[in-house]
Write a protein that holds these residues in place. Sequence first.
Motif, short mmCIF file in Angstrom:
data_model
loop_
_atom_site.label_atom_id
_atom_site.label_comp_id
_atom_site.label_asym_id
_atom_site.label_seq_id
_atom_site.Cartn_x
_atom_site.Cartn_y
_atom_site.Cartn_z
N LEU A 29 0.85 -1.18 0.01
CA LEU A 29 0.00 -0.16 0.00
C LEU A 29 0.84 1.03 -0.12
CD1 LEU A 29 -2.80 -1.08 2.47
CD2 LEU A 29 -2.93 -0.59 0.00
N VAL A 30 1.92 1.31 0.86
CA VAL A 30 2.87 2.08 0.84
C VAL A 30 3.56 2.46 -0.80
CG1 VAL A 30 4.97 3.23 1.76
CG2 VAL A 30 3.34 2.05 3.32
N GLU A 31 4.00 1.48 -1.28
CA GLU A 31 4.16 1.43 -2.63
C GLU A 31 3.60 2.16 -3.61
OE1 GLU A 31 7.10 -1.40 -5.17
OE2 GLU A 31 5.14 -2.24 -4.89
N MET A 32 2.18 1.87 -3.46
CA MET A 32 1.06 2.44 -4.25
C MET A 32 1.08 3.90 -4.27
SD MET A 32 -1.71 -0.69 -3.94
CE MET A 32 -3.15 0.19 -4.89
N HIS A 33 1.12 4.37 -3.02
CA HIS A 33 1.01 5.73 -2.81
C HIS A 33 2.24 6.68 -2.91
CE1 HIS A 33 -2.62 4.19 -1.03
NE2 HIS A 33 -3.26 5.38 -1.44
N LEU A 34 3.32 6.15 -3.27
CA LEU A 34 4.64 7.01 -3.12
C LEU A 34 4.95 7.33 -4.87
CD1 LEU A 34 7.24 5.12 -0.84
CD2 LEU A 34 6.21 7.37 -0.68
N PRO A 35 5.25 8.37 -4.93
CA PRO A 35 5.93 8.68 -6.41
C PRO A 35 7.04 7.68 -6.73
CG PRO A 35 6.64 10.46 -4.81
CD PRO A 35 5.40 9.77 -4.22
N LYS A 36 7.13 7.59 -8.10
CA LYS A 36 8.35 6.51 -8.30
C LYS A 36 9.85 7.12 -8.10
CE LYS A 36 5.66 4.14 -11.89
NZ LYS A 36 5.69 3.10 -11.00
N ASP A 37 9.72 8.48 -7.81
CA ASP A 37 11.06 9.06 -7.52
C ASP A 37 11.38 9.22 -6.24
OD1 ASP A 37 9.31 10.87 -7.51
OD2 ASP A 37 10.35 12.45 -8.52
N SER A 38 10.43 8.81 -5.39
CA SER A 38 10.65 8.79 -3.95
C SER A 38 11.76 8.09 -3.42
CB SER A 38 9.34 8.58 -3.35
OG SER A 38 9.53 8.71 -1.82
N PRO A 39 12.62 8.98 -2.43
CA PRO A 39 13.86 8.10 -1.86
C PRO A 39 13.12 7.18 -0.77
CG PRO A 39 13.37 10.45 -0.80
CD PRO A 39 12.54 10.17 -1.99
N ALA A 40 11.91 7.18 -0.32
CA ALA A 40 11.60 6.14 0.50
C ALA A 40 11.36 4.61 -0.25
CB ALA A 40 10.19 6.74 1.01
N PHE A 41 11.49 4.56 -1.46
CA PHE A 41 11.21 3.57 -2.11
C PHE A 41 12.25 2.35 -1.77
CE2 PHE A 41 8.30 2.14 -5.29
CZ PHE A 41 7.74 3.49 -5.66
N GLU A 42 13.49 2.58 -1.38
CA GLU A 42 14.24 1.69 -0.84
C GLU A 42 13.96 1.00 0.38
OE1 GLU A 42 18.03 3.27 1.26
OE2 GLU A 42 17.51 5.15 0.17
N TYR A 43 13.21 2.17 1.27
CA TYR A 43 12.64 1.37 2.49
C TYR A 43 11.58 0.40 2.26
CZ TYR A 43 15.41 5.42 4.56
OH TYR A 43 16.33 6.35 4.69
N VAL A 44 10.63 0.75 1.18
CA VAL A 44 9.51 -0.19 0.98
C VAL A 44 10.07 -1.27 0.37
CG1 VAL A 44 7.52 -0.72 -0.46
CG2 VAL A 44 8.10 1.67 0.29
N SER A 45 11.39 -1.58 -0.25
CA SER A 45 11.98 -2.47 -0.74
C SER A 45 12.43 -3.53 0.20
CB SER A 45 13.00 -2.19 -1.72
OG SER A 45 13.76 -3.63 -2.24
N ALA A 46 13.10 -2.89 1.20
CA ALA A 46 13.71 -3.50 2.42
C ALA A 46 12.47 -4.37 3.40
CB ALA A 46 14.40 -2.31 3.44
N ILE A 47 11.51 -3.69 3.41
CA ILE A 47 10.29 -4.14 4.02
C ILE A 47 9.79 -5.42 3.35
CG2 ILE A 47 7.77 -3.91 4.80
CD1 ILE A 47 8.47 -0.97 5.34
N GLN A 48 9.85 -5.34 2.23
CA GLN A 48 9.33 -6.61 1.30
C GLN A 48 10.24 -7.88 1.47
OE1 GLN A 48 8.69 -4.68 -2.54
NE2 GLN A 48 6.61 -4.41 -2.32
N ASP A 49 11.66 -7.28 1.23
CA ASP A 49 12.42 -8.30 1.26
C ASP A 49 12.33 -9.27 2.64
OD1 ASP A 49 13.61 -7.69 -1.08
OD2 ASP A 49 15.21 -6.53 -0.50
N ALA A 50 12.25 -8.51 3.73
CA ALA A 50 12.44 -8.94 5.05
C ALA A 50 11.10 -9.60 5.19
CB ALA A 50 12.50 -7.85 6.09
N SER A 51 9.81 -9.18 4.60
CA SER A 51 8.66 -9.96 4.83
C SER A 51 8.83 -11.35 4.03
CB SER A 51 7.34 -9.25 4.13
OG SER A 51 7.41 -8.01 4.91
N LYS A 52 9.46 -11.54 2.91
CA LYS A 52 9.75 -12.56 2.03
C LYS A 52 10.55 -13.48 2.72
CE LYS A 52 8.93 -10.50 -2.64
NZ LYS A 52 9.91 -10.22 -3.97
N ARG A 53 11.57 -12.99 3.55
CA ARG A 53 12.55 -13.91 4.39
C ARG A 53 11.93 -14.38 5.50
NH1 ARG A 53 16.30 -9.81 3.47
NH2 ARG A 53 15.99 -9.00 5.63
N GLY A 54 10.98 -13.71 6.15
CA GLY A 54 10.27 -14.23 7.11
C GLY A 54 9.42 -15.09 6.69
#
Length: 204
Positions: free
Chosen positions: A1-26
């Motif tokens: 949901l966060v990713e859907m509401h972020l503009p594509k050039d947002s620096p916060a994208f890397e944090y979203v990616s980290a969250i997704q990676d952690a979720s997949k590992r979990g």
Amino acid sequence: LVEMHLPKDSPAFEYVSAIQDASKRGANLVSQLLSFSSPEGGMRQPLRINDILDSAKELYRSLLGRGNEIVLEFDKEIPEISGDLSQVQQIITNLIANAKDAVAGTTGGKVTITTSKVRLRSGEIDPELSPGLYARIDVADNGKGMNAEEQARCFEPFFTTKRGSGGSGLGLSIVYNLVTQQLGGSIRCESVVGQGSRFILSPP
């Protein structure tokens, strides 16, 4: 949901990616824990191990990755084994995934899967293993190898030599549990530092 509401050039994208990676590992860890602790014996049936390995060779090549070679060598007279197909595939894919980590960073990584038949005497490998004719499956790599302590502990839950890589340390423990508890066979490891490792399975 966060990713859907972020503009594509947002620096916060890397944090979203980290969250997704952690979720997949979990999720992967939970899946491995369920597999490790499951008491189910699966759907046992007669299996032709050569046919199983041959039909999945492209999957194994894909799992091993580019730049690495996989070789399959079959004994045509290997006996059928009794087991669950999905469990046997999980055993082999876990061993290949382990081999992939072992050959990482090397030039000309190679994994060889060999089948043969062996007749075991009472107590020859494991005192709880009945004497008789067994199928033998070897999964060998030419990777970094393990020292004596690592070999002694490689099947322990959560023990891993992959420092800092996010490895759960359950892959080989699951293999050990499936081979010994579900198939009723044995598995052992031979390894030399700098020369690779060989995992030897003897399912009945």
